[in-house]
Design an enzyme around this catalytic site. Sequence first.
Site, PDB file in Angstrom:
ATOM      1  N   CYS A 173      -0.914   5.971  10.234  1.00 29.26           N
ATOM      2  CA  CYS A 173       0.322   5.329  10.706  1.00 29.26           C
ATOM      3  C   CYS A 173      -0.005   4.043  11.422  1.00 29.26           C
ATOM      4  CB  CYS A 173       1.037   6.240  11.696  1.00 29.26           C
ATOM      5  SG  CYS A 173       1.910   7.535  10.907  1.00 29.26           S
ATOM      6  N   ASN A 197      -3.592   5.182  15.869  1.00 27.48           N
ATOM      7  CA  ASN A 197      -4.746   4.849  15.026  1.00 27.48           C
ATOM      8  C   ASN A 197      -5.077   3.390  15.286  1.00 27.48           C
ATOM      9  OD1 ASN A 197      -4.608   7.390  13.577  1.00 27.48           O
ATOM     10  ND2 ASN A 197      -2.708   6.561  12.743  1.00 27.48           N
ATOM     11  N   CYS A 250       3.492   8.537   1.078  1.00 27.08           N
ATOM     12  CA  CYS A 250       4.047   7.587   2.040  1.00 27.08           C
ATOM     13  C   CYS A 250       4.261   6.255   1.307  1.00 27.08           C
ATOM     14  CB  CYS A 250       3.075   7.435   3.208  1.00 27.08           C
ATOM     15  SG  CYS A 250       3.646   6.276   4.441  1.00 27.08           S
ATOM     16  N   CYS A 278       1.332  -2.326  15.273  1.00 27.43           N
ATOM     17  CA  CYS A 278       1.380  -2.106  13.826  1.00 27.43           C
ATOM     18  C   CYS A 278       0.776  -3.272  13.051  1.00 27.43           C
ATOM     19  CB  CYS A 278       2.838  -1.902  13.422  1.00 27.43           C
ATOM     20  SG  CYS A 278       3.071  -1.822  11.643  1.00 27.43           S
ATOM     21  N   SER A 317      12.421   6.709   7.493  1.00 26.67           N
ATOM     22  CA  SER A 317      12.076   6.476   8.896  1.00 26.67           C
ATOM     23  C   SER A 317      12.445   5.054   9.304  1.00 26.67           C
ATOM     24  CB  SER A 317      10.568   6.685   9.063  1.00 26.67           C
ATOM     25  OG  SER A 317      10.182   6.317  10.353  1.00 26.67           O
ATOM     26  N   CYS A 323       6.323  -4.826  15.693  1.00 26.76           N
ATOM     27  CA  CYS A 323       5.948  -3.799  16.673  1.00 26.76           C
ATOM     28  C   CYS A 323       4.478  -4.048  17.033  1.00 26.76           C
ATOM     29  CB  CYS A 323       6.107  -2.403  16.096  1.00 26.76           C
ATOM     30  SG  CYS A 323       7.789  -2.069  15.575  1.00 26.76           S
ATOM     31  N   GLU A 354       0.825  -1.207   0.000  1.00 26.52           N
ATOM     32  CA  GLU A 354       0.000   0.000   0.000  1.00 26.52           C
ATOM     33  C   GLU A 354       0.858   1.256   0.000  1.00 26.52           C
ATOM     34  OE1 GLU A 354      -4.002  -1.560   2.219  1.00 26.52           O
ATOM     35  OE2 GLU A 354      -2.300  -1.108   3.495  1.00 26.52           O
ATOM     36  N   GLY A 391       6.814  -1.899   6.116  1.00 31.19           N
ATOM     37  CA  GLY A 391       8.194  -2.382   6.166  1.00 31.19           C
ATOM     38  C   GLY A 391       9.153  -1.459   6.886  1.00 31.19           C
ATOM     39  N   GLU A 392      10.306  -2.009   7.203  1.00 34.54           N
ATOM     40  CA  GLU A 392      11.390  -1.256   7.843  1.00 34.54           C
ATOM     41  C   GLU A 392      12.405  -0.899   6.746  1.00 34.54           C
ATOM     42  OE1 GLU A 392      12.716   0.195  10.731  1.00 34.54           O
ATOM     43  OE2 GLU A 392      14.354   0.510   9.319  1.00 34.54           O
ATOM     44  N   CYS A 414       6.622  -7.065   7.336  1.00 41.31           N
ATOM     45  CA  CYS A 414       7.763  -6.578   8.121  1.00 41.31           C
ATOM     46  C   CYS A 414       8.113  -7.632   9.171  1.00 41.31           C
ATOM     47  CB  CYS A 414       7.392  -5.265   8.805  1.00 41.31           C
ATOM     48  SG  CYS A 414       8.754  -4.560   9.741  1.00 41.31           S
ATOM     49  N   SER A 472      11.744   6.180  14.940  1.00 40.38           N
ATOM     50  CA  SER A 472      10.467   5.922  15.582  1.00 40.38           C
ATOM     51  C   SER A 472      10.746   5.448  17.014  1.00 40.38           C
ATOM     52  CB  SER A 472       9.798   4.816  14.750  1.00 40.38           C
ATOM     53  OG  SER A 472       8.451   4.843  14.921  1.00 40.38           O
ATOM     54  N   LEU A 473      10.587   6.357  17.962  1.00 39.56           N
ATOM     55  CA  LEU A 473      11.025   6.096  19.339  1.00 39.56           C
ATOM     56  C   LEU A 473       9.922   5.397  20.146  1.00 39.56           C
ATOM     57  CD1 LEU A 473      13.685   6.766  20.756  1.00 39.56           C
ATOM     58  CD2 LEU A 473      12.623   8.862  21.592  1.00 39.56           C
ATOM     59  N   ASN A 474       8.785   6.048  20.237  1.00 40.20           N
ATOM     60  CA  ASN A 474       7.547   5.445  20.789  1.00 40.20           C
ATOM     61  C   ASN A 474       7.560   5.078  22.265  1.00 40.20           C
ATOM     62  OD1 ASN A 474       6.651   5.667  18.170  1.00 40.20           O
ATOM     63  ND2 ASN A 474       7.198   3.584  17.647  1.00 40.20           N
TER      64      ASN A 474
HETATM   65  S1  SF4 Z   1       6.106  -0.043  12.822  1.00 39.46           S
HETATM   66 FE1  SF4 Z   1       7.454  -0.240  11.023  1.00 39.46          FE
HETATM   67  S2  SF4 Z   1       9.103  -1.529  11.768  1.00 39.46           S
HETATM   68 FE2  SF4 Z   1       7.446  -1.816  13.238  1.00 39.46          FE
HETATM   69  S3  SF4 Z   1       6.319  -3.611  12.500  1.00 39.46           S
HETATM   70 FE3  SF4 Z   1       5.352  -1.790  11.591  1.00 39.46          FE
HETATM   71  S4  SF4 Z   1       6.313  -1.559   9.600  1.00 39.46           S
HETATM   72 FE4  SF4 Z   1       7.634  -2.900  10.811  1.00 39.46          FE
END
Ligand code: SF4
Length: 343
Positions: A335, A291, A106, A120, A192, A117, A93, A160-161, A113, A215-217
């Site tokens: 996000c 979200n 984006c 996500c 990112s 996380c 996407e 993805g990362e 991935c 991406s600290l979070n």
């Molecule tokens: S936030 Fe980014 S790195 Fe983490 S699982 Fe989702 S896509 Fe992968």
Amino acid sequence: MDKICLKGMSGDELQSWCLEVGQSGYRGQQLFEWMYRHGISSFKNMSNVNKSFREYLENNCIIQTLKVEKISPSKADKSTKILFRTIDDKFIETISMIDKDRHTVCISSQVGCALDCGFCATGRMGLKRNLSSGEIVDQLIFVRDNKKNPITNVVFMGMGEPFHNYNNVISAADIFHSPRGFNLGATRITISTVGILPQIQQFISEKQRYKLAISLNAANDVSRTLIMPVNKKWSITELIKAGKKYSNMKKREVMFEYVLLKGINDSADDAHQLAHLLQGIPCKLNIIPYNETEGSYQRPDEITISQFSEILYDLRDKYRVFVRCSKGRDINAGCGQLAGRQA
Ligand code: SF4
């Protein structure tokens, strides 16, 4: 014989390939411009390339890596989610977000991935594979050629990362930046990462021109490890140090992103710890209220969001604070919501 995919090759690679197949090197420049500046989807349209080479290209090469499966415009704002199907029937996407004269795209860098996380939807898919640089570039070509508003910014914040697919992401960014490609300024391209430290260090030591977002979070390792297993490998202290190094070397703000999760990382104590971590670092902090997806995490209420951001705002030193409400939440394009769904 498998056809060669030309999409995603750099100018130098195309030039070498043209020489290998007995053509002049300058044909590489022509291919580069036809593919990236003009976005053609068929070799037949290359009007300044002779017929016999066009036929050779048709028979031996691929120029298009993605097919559009579904386009979902948001009813709430001017964002659109595009679902693409790859040649091997995977789904990814891409989001186009228009806000006044800003048009941000984006981009996805992987199918799924590996990093899992907790908040996500992409992470729940697991990793299927990396995207090729051509598949990354084709996402942007589609948006550019199908939207009236010129693209002003690209963010590698989709599925993805990006730093798990470092080479293809940088190759694609170079094509976006090239004056003969998309001609986007380097500071309009943001990559990112959740904090893949060796690649952050590589990015810094290679003096890459693009903007870095981390991406600290969470503001401490206990909370971060709970929501991001990658934190077991590289701690917050190491990431903050790397972010600081990037800012100092580039004389540019690093961006930190903080997805705000109800009851997990949204307390006043978390805000104070975060302010302490960011003291003295020229950076931009994007607070992103969560979200909701199918998982168990929840978005904090508006009072908590504003109390959290006010503490950071009051304590700010060299950092700037923004609260970002994701576009396209009604189409699962915010996000953390991307999952390559077909329906
Ligand atoms: S936030 Fe980014 S790195 Fe983490 S699982 Fe989702 S896509 Fe992968």
